[in-house]
Enzyme design. Structure first.
Site, PDB file in Angstrom:
ATOM      1  N   ASN A   9       0.869  -1.176   0.000  1.00  0.00           N
ATOM      2  CA  ASN A   9       0.000   0.000   0.000  1.00  0.00           C
ATOM      3  C   ASN A   9       0.907   1.228   0.000  1.00  0.00           C
ATOM      4  O   ASN A   9       1.487   1.574   1.030  1.00  0.00           O
ATOM      5  CB  ASN A   9      -0.887  -0.024   1.258  1.00  0.00           C
ATOM      6  CG  ASN A   9      -1.705   1.249   1.386  1.00  0.00           C
ATOM      7  OD1 ASN A   9      -1.802   2.046   0.445  1.00  0.00           O
ATOM      8  ND2 ASN A   9      -2.312   1.442   2.550  1.00  0.00           N
ATOM      9  N   HIS A  99      -9.479   1.126   4.481  1.00  0.00           N
ATOM     10  CA  HIS A  99      -8.227   1.317   5.230  1.00  0.00           C
ATOM     11  C   HIS A  99      -8.512   2.248   6.416  1.00  0.00           C
ATOM     12  O   HIS A  99      -9.304   3.177   6.315  1.00  0.00           O
ATOM     13  CB  HIS A  99      -7.151   1.920   4.315  1.00  0.00           C
ATOM     14  CG  HIS A  99      -5.794   1.886   4.945  1.00  0.00           C
ATOM     15  ND1 HIS A  99      -5.387   2.817   5.870  1.00  0.00           N
ATOM     16  CD2 HIS A  99      -4.770   1.015   4.808  1.00  0.00           C
ATOM     17  CE1 HIS A  99      -4.159   2.525   6.267  1.00  0.00           C
ATOM     18  NE2 HIS A  99      -3.760   1.426   5.637  1.00  0.00           N
ATOM     19  N   SER A 217       3.081  -2.333  10.327  1.00  0.00           N
ATOM     20  CA  SER A 217       4.529  -2.294  10.537  1.00  0.00           C
ATOM     21  C   SER A 217       5.212  -3.626  10.256  1.00  0.00           C
ATOM     22  O   SER A 217       6.174  -4.000  10.922  1.00  0.00           O
ATOM     23  CB  SER A 217       4.861  -1.801  11.954  1.00  0.00           C
ATOM     24  OG  SER A 217       4.353  -0.501  12.158  1.00  0.00           O
TER      25      SER A 217
HETATM   26  C1  PEP Z   1      -0.926   0.060   5.923  1.00  0.00           C
HETATM   27  O1  PEP Z   1      -1.027   1.255   5.790  1.00  0.00           O
HETATM   28  O2  PEP Z   1      -1.752  -0.709   5.375  1.00  0.00           O
HETATM   29  C2  PEP Z   1       0.187  -0.449   6.714  1.00  0.00           C
HETATM   30  C3  PEP Z   1       0.152  -1.687   7.137  1.00  0.00           C
HETATM   31  O3  PEP Z   1       1.178   0.436   6.967  1.00  0.00           O
HETATM   32  P1  PEP Z   1       2.590   0.120   7.708  1.00  0.00           P
HETATM   33  O4  PEP Z   1       3.116  -1.159   7.130  1.00  0.00           O
HETATM   34  O5  PEP Z   1       3.456   1.289   7.395  1.00  0.00           O
HETATM   35  O6  PEP Z   1       2.276  -0.015   9.160  1.00  0.00           O
END
Ligand code: PEP
Length: 257
Positions: A9, A99, A217
């Site tokens: 994403n 989201h 993350s």
């Molecule tokens: C996301 O925005 O779908 C996401 C999982 O972001 P991150 O991996 O940066 O936590």
């Protein structure tokens, strides 16, 4: 068995040229990793403006392309919106819906997410529906109640018939872009619950064949311990999907090393 799915994403990042370069780099990286693409499904989620460029850069490669949202309407007076047919025309195969950033920043509710998921599925895109609890819910010990509510109102309310294909992304809100990750046990507990609920709604066979992604993350350093969990079938990856080497490394981990 379920084939892992690793989806990036990209959020509101990358110019068209940068998106083309990143997609091209990922395609070349896959070509340099024989066998990996057969073991993992890969999807890139650029901003709307870069969809066509990413679709062109990945043409012929085993890589899908996702919109980051869509309208529930097919066309008409909806300023600023993008329809399912438009996404398909630009080369999209998937669409990320619900989201938490859209839910929080744009007040997108479950009913709207459900309408979009139905439109996407009917229009031939695979919806990736995001659900997840805020930190207050986790601390209150009511995470599974919250997840159940979101499933009922973002998914079950619109799919009276079993959808052809639908991906759920479990993304604890407190883990998105924060560097905090759900522990493998925390994530597995929620994923198992999601699969149980999908089985009740759409049948155990369908649920057993459907992918449930973890998002929050995920990075090369924690991907293995998450992806080894029996009900975690891949990742929806934000920050680490913007770095070619990190994204490719997560794909290789999902492929089993
Ligand atoms: C996301 O925005 O779908 C996401 C999982 O972001 P991150 O991996 O940066 O936590």
């Amino acid at each position: 068995m379920r084939k892992p799915l690793i989806a990036g994403n990209w959020k509101m990042n990358k110019t068209i040229a940068e998106a083309r370069a990143l997609a091209g780099g990922i395609v070349r990286g896959l070509a340099d990793s024989p066998g990996v693409a057969e073991k993992v499904d890969i999807v890139l989620g650029p901003p709307y403006l870069s969809l066509s460029a990413v679709a062109e850069a990945t043409a012929g490669a085993p890589v899908g392309v996702a919109g980051q949202d869509c309208s529930a309407e097919a066309g008409g007076p909806f300023t600023g919106e993008v329809s399912v047919p438009m996404l398909k025309d630009a080369g999209a195969t998937h669409v990320i819906l619900g989201h938490s950033e859209r839910r929080e920043l744009l007040s997108e509710g479950d009913a709207r997410v459900a309408a979009k998921a139905a439109a996407a599925s009917a229009g031939g895109l695979i919806p990736i529906v995001c659900i997840g609890e805020p930190i207050t819910t986790r601390e209150a010990g009511t995470t599974l109640d919250r997840i159940g509510f979101q499933l009922e109102h973002s998914v079950f309310s619109v799919f009276t018939n079993t959808p052809a294909e639908l991906v759920i992304a479990y993304e604890p809100v407190w883990a998105i872009g924060t560097g905090k990750t759900a522990t493998p046990a925390q994530a597995q507990e929620v994923h198992a619950y999601i699969r149980k609920r999908l089985g009740e709604a759409f049948g155990v066979d369908w649920a057993g064949n459907s992918r449930i992604l973890y998002g929050g993350s995920m990075k090369p350093g924690n991907a293995a311990e998450l992806l080894v969990q029996p009900d975690i079938d891949g990742g929806l990856i934000g920050g680490a999907s913007l770095a070619e080497a990190d994204f490719l490394e997560i794909i290789r981990i999902a492929a089993g090393g």
